[in-house]
Design an enzyme around this catalytic site. Structure first.
Site, PDB file in Angstrom:
ATOM      1  N   GLY A 133       2.245   2.667  10.869  1.00 20.12           N
ATOM      2  CA  GLY A 133       3.193   3.537  10.738  1.00 20.12           C
ATOM      3  C   GLY A 133       3.880   4.062  11.870  1.00 20.12           C
ATOM      4  O   GLY A 133       4.600   5.047  12.025  1.00 20.12           O
TER       5      GLY A 133
ATOM      6  N   SER B 117       3.015  -1.952  10.588  1.00 15.03           N
ATOM      7  CA  SER B 117       4.778  -1.902  10.839  1.00 15.03           C
ATOM      8  C   SER B 117       5.299  -3.398  10.438  1.00 15.03           C
ATOM      9  O   SER B 117       6.069  -3.764  11.215  1.00 15.03           O
ATOM     10  CB  SER B 117       5.020  -1.500  12.259  1.00 15.03           C
ATOM     11  OG  SER B 117       4.847   0.046  12.221  1.00 15.03           O
TER      12      SER B 117
ATOM     13  N   GLU C 146      -5.715  -4.668  10.684  1.00 12.14           N
ATOM     14  CA  GLU C 146      -4.685  -3.588  10.986  1.00 12.14           C
ATOM     15  C   GLU C 146      -4.952  -2.879  12.293  1.00 12.14           C
ATOM     16  O   GLU C 146      -5.757  -1.818  12.100  1.00 12.14           O
ATOM     17  CB  GLU C 146      -4.540  -2.817   9.949  1.00 12.14           C
ATOM     18  CG  GLU C 146      -4.577  -3.245   8.459  1.00 12.14           C
ATOM     19  CD  GLU C 146      -3.791  -2.170   7.505  1.00 12.14           C
ATOM     20  OE1 GLU C 146      -2.717  -2.840   6.952  1.00 12.14           O
ATOM     21  OE2 GLU C 146      -4.456  -1.442   7.083  1.00 12.14           O
TER      22      GLU C 146
ATOM     23  N   ASN D 166       0.869  -1.157   0.086  1.00 11.30           N
ATOM     24  CA  ASN D 166       0.047   0.035   0.068  1.00 11.30           C
ATOM     25  C   ASN D 166       0.982   1.259  -0.101  1.00 11.30           C
ATOM     26  O   ASN D 166       1.451   1.676   1.018  1.00 11.30           O
ATOM     27  CB  ASN D 166      -0.700   0.094   1.268  1.00 11.30           C
ATOM     28  CG  ASN D 166      -1.726   1.337   1.300  1.00 11.30           C
ATOM     29  OD1 ASN D 166      -1.579   2.091   0.456  1.00 11.30           O
ATOM     30  ND2 ASN D 166      -2.303   1.447   2.665  1.00 11.30           N
ATOM     31  N   TRP D 167       0.986   1.960  -1.055  1.00 13.89           N
ATOM     32  CA  TRP D 167       1.972   2.977  -1.406  1.00 13.89           C
ATOM     33  C   TRP D 167       1.392   4.409  -0.642  1.00 13.89           C
ATOM     34  O   TRP D 167       1.910   5.124  -0.767  1.00 13.89           O
ATOM     35  CB  TRP D 167       2.261   3.179  -2.805  1.00 13.89           C
ATOM     36  CG  TRP D 167       3.166   2.036  -3.140  1.00 13.89           C
ATOM     37  CD1 TRP D 167       3.902   1.040  -2.460  1.00 13.89           C
ATOM     38  CD2 TRP D 167       3.827   2.001  -4.450  1.00 13.89           C
ATOM     39  NE1 TRP D 167       4.552   0.362  -3.369  1.00 13.89           N
ATOM     40  CE2 TRP D 167       4.778   0.766  -4.525  1.00 13.89           C
ATOM     41  CE3 TRP D 167       3.849   2.895  -5.512  1.00 13.89           C
ATOM     42  CZ2 TRP D 167       5.595   0.329  -5.640  1.00 13.89           C
ATOM     43  CZ3 TRP D 167       4.357   2.495  -6.794  1.00 13.89           C
ATOM     44  CH2 TRP D 167       5.263   1.099  -6.864  1.00 13.89           C
ATOM     45  N   LYS D 168       0.043   4.539  -0.426  1.00 17.48           N
ATOM     46  CA  LYS D 168      -0.571   5.499   0.235  1.00 17.48           C
ATOM     47  C   LYS D 168      -0.433   6.698  -0.682  1.00 17.48           C
ATOM     48  O   LYS D 168      -0.336   6.560  -1.915  1.00 17.48           O
ATOM     49  CB  LYS D 168      -0.117   5.799   1.525  1.00 17.48           C
ATOM     50  CG  LYS D 168      -0.171   4.438   2.544  1.00 17.48           C
ATOM     51  CD  LYS D 168      -0.307   4.753   4.111  1.00 17.48           C
ATOM     52  CE  LYS D 168      -0.176   3.356   4.616  1.00 17.48           C
ATOM     53  NZ  LYS D 168      -0.368   3.512   6.032  1.00 17.48           N
TER      54      LYS D 168
ATOM     55  N   GLY E 276       2.739  -0.871   4.418  1.00 20.04           N
ATOM     56  CA  GLY E 276       2.850   0.434   3.957  1.00 20.04           C
ATOM     57  C   GLY E 276       4.369   0.861   3.914  1.00 20.04           C
ATOM     58  O   GLY E 276       4.742   0.606   2.803  1.00 20.04           O
ATOM     59  N   GLY E 277       4.887   1.304   4.838  1.00 17.06           N
ATOM     60  CA  GLY E 277       6.173   1.994   4.896  1.00 17.06           C
ATOM     61  C   GLY E 277       7.221   1.196   4.160  1.00 17.06           C
ATOM     62  O   GLY E 277       7.974   1.371   3.049  1.00 17.06           O
TER      63      GLY E 277
ATOM     64  N   HIS F  98      -9.650   1.552   4.839  1.00 22.40           N
ATOM     65  CA  HIS F  98      -8.291   1.652   5.333  1.00 22.40           C
ATOM     66  C   HIS F  98      -8.725   2.430   6.496  1.00 22.40           C
ATOM     67  O   HIS F  98      -9.318   3.391   6.392  1.00 22.40           O
ATOM     68  CB  HIS F  98      -7.237   2.180   4.434  1.00 22.40           C
ATOM     69  CG  HIS F  98      -5.877   2.321   5.255  1.00 22.40           C
ATOM     70  ND1 HIS F  98      -5.410   2.924   5.974  1.00 22.40           N
ATOM     71  CD2 HIS F  98      -4.834   1.296   4.958  1.00 22.40           C
ATOM     72  CE1 HIS F  98      -4.368   2.766   6.257  1.00 22.40           C
ATOM     73  NE2 HIS F  98      -3.998   1.675   5.647  1.00 22.40           N
TER      74      HIS F  98
ATOM     75  N   GLU G  87      -6.729   4.820   7.620  1.00 20.23           N
ATOM     76  CA  GLU G  87      -6.668   6.436   7.186  1.00 20.23           C
ATOM     77  C   GLU G  87      -8.007   6.839   6.641  1.00 20.23           C
ATOM     78  O   GLU G  87      -8.241   8.179   6.998  1.00 20.23           O
ATOM     79  CB  GLU G  87      -5.380   6.457   6.399  1.00 20.23           C
ATOM     80  CG  GLU G  87      -4.159   6.414   7.239  1.00 20.23           C
ATOM     81  CD  GLU G  87      -3.052   5.619   6.449  1.00 20.23           C
ATOM     82  OE1 GLU G  87      -2.934   5.693   5.312  1.00 20.23           O
ATOM     83  OE2 GLU G  87      -2.186   5.282   7.338  1.00 20.23           O
TER      84      GLU G  87
HETATM   85  P1  PGA Z   1       2.680   0.392   7.870  1.00 17.40           P
HETATM   86  O1  PGA Z   1       1.006   0.586   7.169  1.00 17.40           O
HETATM   87  O2  PGA Z   1       3.237  -0.850   7.250  1.00 17.40           O
HETATM   88  O3  PGA Z   1       3.422   1.411   7.349  1.00 17.40           O
HETATM   89  O4  PGA Z   1       2.617   0.320   9.178  1.00 17.40           O
HETATM   90  C1  PGA Z   1       0.388  -0.487   7.087  1.00 17.40           C
HETATM   91  C2  PGA Z   1      -0.955  -0.107   6.272  1.00 17.40           C
HETATM   92  O5  PGA Z   1      -1.337   1.127   6.822  1.00 17.40           O
HETATM   93  O6  PGA Z   1      -1.789  -0.760   5.676  1.00 17.40           O
END
Ligand code: PGA
Length: 256
Positions: free
Chosen positions: A174, A214, A168, A9-11, A235-236, A96, A98
């Site tokens: 993050g 994470s 999640e 997930n590149w956001k 994500g990251g 998600h 977010e």
């Molecule tokens: P993260 O994000 O790996 O940076 O914690 C995961 C996500 O939001 O899907």
């Protein structure tokens, strides 16, 4: 056995066609022989088309990060599932945290999007998870149950099997704080219990449940070795070729 799925997930990062393409050109040859893991990359909308062209004839699938539940009309700034299908998206992330927290998406809205995605033959990756205060108050299971009831309202058994759930915990996204494999496994097992109550054991055994929050190369394998964890939403660590490849390999290793 369920096939693990690793989603990148590149956001709102790596959104230009050039930077997205550059990274994928490095990743494609590294993962080309991996058959035991589904790999999905979800770039920002602006890079979807370019990425699709690069992923043509590879074992990496294309996903979007969001969509609207209507196909067409006066919805400024929204993206239609029809458009996603037209450029070859196979997956779409829905709900998600977010989207839920920053953009105030509700379970009811996510449910509408989910039904639409399923009706358009997009594979949904639906996120659920609790806040830190909820976990600390011992309310994690209650929250997960409510999110499951509302988000998956009126979803048939066949539709559920086509849906990927991403557990999640919001406090782990993050933040560098990963849930321990035991903490994650407990909730994944609970989600399966809920699925069995609602559907049946066979359905439960077919639904893939990813962990997200994470995930890094140094914790991925242990998480993926848990019996109820079927890969991860990353994500990251999905923004760098090395770390994403290491996480994909970790999932692959658990299936050897
Ligand atoms: P993260 O994000 O790996 O940076 O914690 C995961 C996500 O939001 O899907």
């Amino acid at each position: 056995m369920r096939k693990p799925i690793i989603g990148g997930n590149w956001k709102m990062n790596r959104g230009s066609p050039a930077e997205a393409s550059e990274m994928l050109k490095q990743l494609i040859p590294l993962v080309k022989d991996i058959q035991s893991v589904d790999i999905v990359i979800s770039p920002p909308f602006t890079a979807l088309y370019a990425v699709k062209e690069i992923l043509e004839s590879t074992n990496i699938k294309l996903g979007a990060q969001n969509m609207y539940f209507e196909e067409k009309g006066a919805y400024t700034g929204e993206i239609s599932p029809t458009f996603l299908k037209a450029i070859g998206c196979e997956y779409v992330i829905l709900g998600h945290s977010e989207r839920r927290n920053i953009f105030k998406e509700t379970d009811a809205l996510i449910n509408k999007k989910l039904k639409k995605a399923l009706s358009m033959d997009l594979s949904p990756i639906v996120c659920i998870g609790e806040h830190l205060e909820e976990r600390e108050a011992g309310k994690t299971k209650e929250i997960i149950q409510t999110q499951m009831d509302r988000t998956f309202k009126e979803i048939t058994r066949e539709e559920m099997i086509r849906t990927v759930i991403a557990y999640e915990p919001i406090w782990a996204i993050g933040t560098g704080k990963t849930a321990t494999p035991e903490q994650a496994e407990e909730i994944h097992a609970f989600i399966r219990e809920l699925l069995t109550q609602r559907y049946d054991k066979e359905t439960t055994d077919s639904v893939r449940i990813q962990y997200g929050g994470s995930i890094k190369p140094n914790n991925a394998e242990e998480l993926f070795r848990q019996g109820n964890i079927d890969g991860g939403l990353v994500g990251g660590a999905s923004l760098q070729v090395d770390s994403l490849f290491a996480i994909i390999k970790a999932a692959d290793k658990t299936r050897l």
